[in-house]
Design an enzyme around this catalytic site. Structure first.
Site, mmCIF file in Angstrom:
data_model
loop_
_atom_site.group_PDB
_atom_site.id
_atom_site.type_symbol
_atom_site.label_atom_id
_atom_site.label_comp_id
_atom_site.label_asym_id
_atom_site.label_seq_id
_atom_site.Cartn_x
_atom_site.Cartn_y
_atom_site.Cartn_z
ATOM 1 C CB SER A 140 -0.873 -0.003 1.260
ATOM 2 O OG SER A 140 -1.455 1.262 1.510
ATOM 3 C CE1 TYR A 153 -4.275 -2.149 4.698
ATOM 4 C CE2 TYR A 153 -3.227 -0.001 4.392
ATOM 5 C CZ TYR A 153 -3.847 -1.127 3.863
ATOM 6 O OH TYR A 153 -4.028 -1.224 2.502
#
Length: 298
Positions: A140, A153
């Site tokens: 990401s 995350y």
């Protein structure tokens, strides 16, 4: 004939979102598929959509369970003869600051995103090496720039980027290509569920620079993945400008820039934490339910 004709692609998190759309695109270009997800119903539906058992091996399994992933890979190899492409896409996120997030939810994010990627690669790598294939590990832009309220995350996506980098060095002499994917906001259930559960996350997103606020359609993201897989790219950035953040990473985390960029955080982080406490959970209801069921295989 296409670049994917006759190839076999393993996709985790393949029942919905990016994984499902990548599977559709690869299947449309002649690939056969091994799909893994612990959300059984949409996984079965997608397998039927893509041609059923002749073209798809669909296994309901949790990527946190190495034996289950090994079983899925073995079924794919038995059915199709081997694995040429791996897309380690399974991923989840939690809600709340480090002081508020449920520790069990934080651990679950680490297990799915980081350990799950390792399990996927570990299980498939012998076949990938035999076929001089390609591995794509889905990271990401959170690997480039940290996002408050998403520490688990952030940490796992930075971790899988480095996992991909280390793996690339380990297997280059075997003719195996390794890439990592780095996306901004993609219009998936992961993002939609977070915004519905925690409205403060919408306000947080609104404080970001304008290019970082835009949600990119899943189809656009999957198309970039398809092109990157075909090129055996070392990095796939979605949108393309996201790659600039990789080069700016040292600057983005200097004290001055962090002080400026962090000014808006107090205006929404306390609200996010209050909303998480009110919810009584730090994962979406769907993800939490799937985590509790944890099927081994079927």
């Amino acid at each position: 004939m296409t670049a994917f004709t006759g190839k076999v692609a393993l996709v985790t998190g393949g029942a919905r979102g990016i994984g499902a759309e990548v599977a559709r695109r690869l299947r449309a270009r002649g690939a056969r598929l091994v799909l893994i997800d612990n959300d059984s119903a949409p996984l079965r539906e997608l397998a039927v959509e893509l041609g059923g058992e002749e073209h798809v091996v669909a296994v309901s399994a949790d990527v946190c369970d190495l034996a289950a992933v090994e079983n899925a890979v073995a079924r794919g190899v038995e059915r199709f003869g081997g694995i040429d492409i791996v897309v380690a896409n399974a991923g989840i996120s939690s809600y709340g600051s480090v002081l508020t997030v449920d520790p069990a939810a934080f651990r679950r994010v680490v297990e799915v995103n980081l350990i799950g990627s390792f399990h996927t690669v570990r299980a498939a790598l012998p076949s990938i090496a035999e076929r001089r294939g390609y591995v794509l590990i889905v990271s990401s832009i959170a690997a480039y720039v940290a996002m408050p309220g998403l520490a688990a995350y952030d940490a796992t996506k930075a971790g899988v980027e480095q996992f991909a980098n280390a793996l690339r060095l380990e297997v280059a002499h075997l003719g195996v290509g390794v890439g990592s994917a780095h996306m901004s906001w993609i219009d998936t259930s992961l993002v939609r569920e977070a915004h519905a559960d925690v409205p403060a996350s919408v306000r947080a997103r609104a404080t970001m620079p304008r290019p970082l606020r835009k949600a990119i359609p899943v189809r656009e993201c999957a198309a970039r993945f398809e092109r990157g897989i075909e090129r055996r790219a070392e990095r796939i950035n979605v949108p393309a400008w996201a790659g600039v953040l990789r080069w700016l990473r040292p600057l983005l985390h200097t004290p001055l820039v962090e002080r400026v960029s962090g000014r808006a955080v107090p205006t929404w982080l306390s609200d996010m934490d209050a909303e998480v406490v009110g919810l009584g959970r730090s994962l979406s209801a769907r993800v939490q339910a799937l985590g509790k069921s944890r099927p081994a295989s079927e």
